[in-house]
Design a protein around this motif. Structure first.
Motif, PDB file in Angstrom:
ATOM      1  N   TRP A   7       0.836  -1.217   0.000  1.00  0.00           N
ATOM      2  CA  TRP A   7       0.000   0.000   0.000  1.00  0.00           C
ATOM      3  C   TRP A   7       0.865   1.259   0.000  1.00  0.00           C
ATOM      4  O   TRP A   7       0.442   2.294  -0.513  1.00  0.00           O
ATOM      5  N   ASP A   8       2.064   1.171   0.556  1.00  0.00           N
ATOM      6  CA  ASP A   8       2.942   2.362   0.580  1.00  0.00           C
ATOM      7  C   ASP A   8       3.235   2.864  -0.832  1.00  0.00           C
ATOM      8  O   ASP A   8       3.411   4.056  -1.050  1.00  0.00           O
ATOM      9  N   ILE A   9       3.299   1.935  -1.802  1.00  0.00           N
ATOM     10  CA  ILE A   9       3.657   2.372  -3.159  1.00  0.00           C
ATOM     11  C   ILE A   9       2.540   3.189  -3.811  1.00  0.00           C
ATOM     12  O   ILE A   9       2.726   3.762  -4.872  1.00  0.00           O
ATOM     13  N   ARG A  10       1.369   3.230  -3.170  1.00  0.00           N
ATOM     14  CA  ARG A  10       0.242   4.008  -3.713  1.00  0.00           C
ATOM     15  C   ARG A  10       0.116   5.365  -3.016  1.00  0.00           C
ATOM     16  O   ARG A  10      -0.854   6.080  -3.231  1.00  0.00           O
ATOM     17  N   SER A  11       1.062   5.711  -2.148  1.00  0.00           N
ATOM     18  CA  SER A  11       0.944   6.962  -1.388  1.00  0.00           C
ATOM     19  C   SER A  11       1.107   8.171  -2.294  1.00  0.00           C
ATOM     20  O   SER A  11       1.629   8.080  -3.405  1.00  0.00           O
ATOM     21  N   ARG A  12       0.685   9.327  -1.801  1.00  0.00           N
ATOM     22  CA  ARG A  12       0.817  10.555  -2.601  1.00  0.00           C
ATOM     23  C   ARG A  12       2.274  10.920  -2.795  1.00  0.00           C
ATOM     24  O   ARG A  12       2.651  11.470  -3.817  1.00  0.00           O
ATOM     25  N   ALA A  13       3.103  10.607  -1.793  1.00  0.00           N
ATOM     26  CA  ALA A  13       4.533  10.931  -1.920  1.00  0.00           C
ATOM     27  C   ALA A  13       5.132  10.148  -3.087  1.00  0.00           C
ATOM     28  O   ALA A  13       5.924  10.679  -3.878  1.00  0.00           O
TER      29      ALA A  13
END
Ligand code: DC
Length: 228
Positions: free
Chosen positions: A91-97
């Motif tokens: 899920w981290d790879i979908r963050s806005r950053a």
């Protein structure tokens, strides 16, 4: 003959992942979303506080990072599980950053070289639906079927906005639209392997179409190819 290598390219939020995964499942093929690789490198660089502008450091990371792609290990709507150095970053790879930085990372020639090599090796094994920006043009120019999936900027921003809100990330529609516009602009103007339709790709516009309609359309294209 049934096409064995199917390339789906197109801009951000054009529906490539949803359509690609569904079509792969129907055919019993591997579904491979190549954007995930660029996202994973970006995510790890951010975790390790590597400055994204440092091309050499980001390239070294792309060449050496231990990133694993597994079948889903949790039942939370994921299509796969991504591990980086053993940590679940699905899920981290979908963050806005990551969204904000991935276009820069994927414009680096060395990063692309490392990723393209791996993607091509997997693609050449066949029975694969491969989704990205440069699959039909660079990664698998010999793909049996190439589709360029598009939708209006307005509609793509709406889809991405809906996804964000559903994930509990409140964000203004206009902000999402600007982010998508910026990403499209970087992806299509970069020097190496820019986003563009391959000459022999079939153009599909999904604006105003439901997911099932687009899946039917793609399956018709596959069937037409099979009959040739
Ligand atoms: O499809 P996506 O939004 O997950 O892709 C993330 C980024 O990765 C996108 O901005 C461009 C880049 N990308 C690329 O350059 N080449 C690919 N084959 C796939 C993605």
């Amino acid at each position: 003959m049934l096409p064995s290598t199917i390339a789906i390219d197109g801009p951000a939020a054009s529906g490539k992942s949803t359509i690609g995964a569904a079509v792969a499942e129907k055919l019993g093929y591997l579904y491979f979303d190549t954007g995930v690789m660029y996202r994973a490198v970006t995510c790890v660089a951010l975790f390790r506080s590597i400055p994204i502008e440092n091309e050499n450091a980001v390239t070294a990371l792309a060449e050496n990072a231990q990133i694993d792609f597994l079948k889903p290990t949790a039942n939370d709507g994921r299509q796969y599980t991504i591990l980086a150095d053993g940590k679940d970053i699905t899920w981290d790879i979908r963050s806005r950053a990551v969204d904000a930085n991935v276009s820069l990372v994927s414009a680096y020639a060395g990063v692309r070289r490392a990723m393209t090599q791996q993607q091509r090796r997997i693609g050449l094994q066949g029975r694969v639906v491969m989704v990205g920006r440069d699959i039909g043009t660079v990664v698998l120019p010999e793909a049996d079927l190439k589709i360029y999936l598009d939708a209006s900027e307005e509609e793509r921003a709406r889809r991405r906005h809906r996804e964000r809100v559903a994930r509990g990330e409140p964000v203004e529609f206009e902000v999402v639209r600007q982010e998508i516009r910026k990403r499209d602009q970087i992806d299509s103007s970069r020097a190496v392997a820019p986003l563009k339709q391959a000459d022999d790709a079939i153009y599909l516009d999904s604006t105003g179409q439901d997911v099932p309609d687009v899946i039917v359309r793609v399956m018709q294209l596959i069937d037409a190819q099979r009959r040739k």
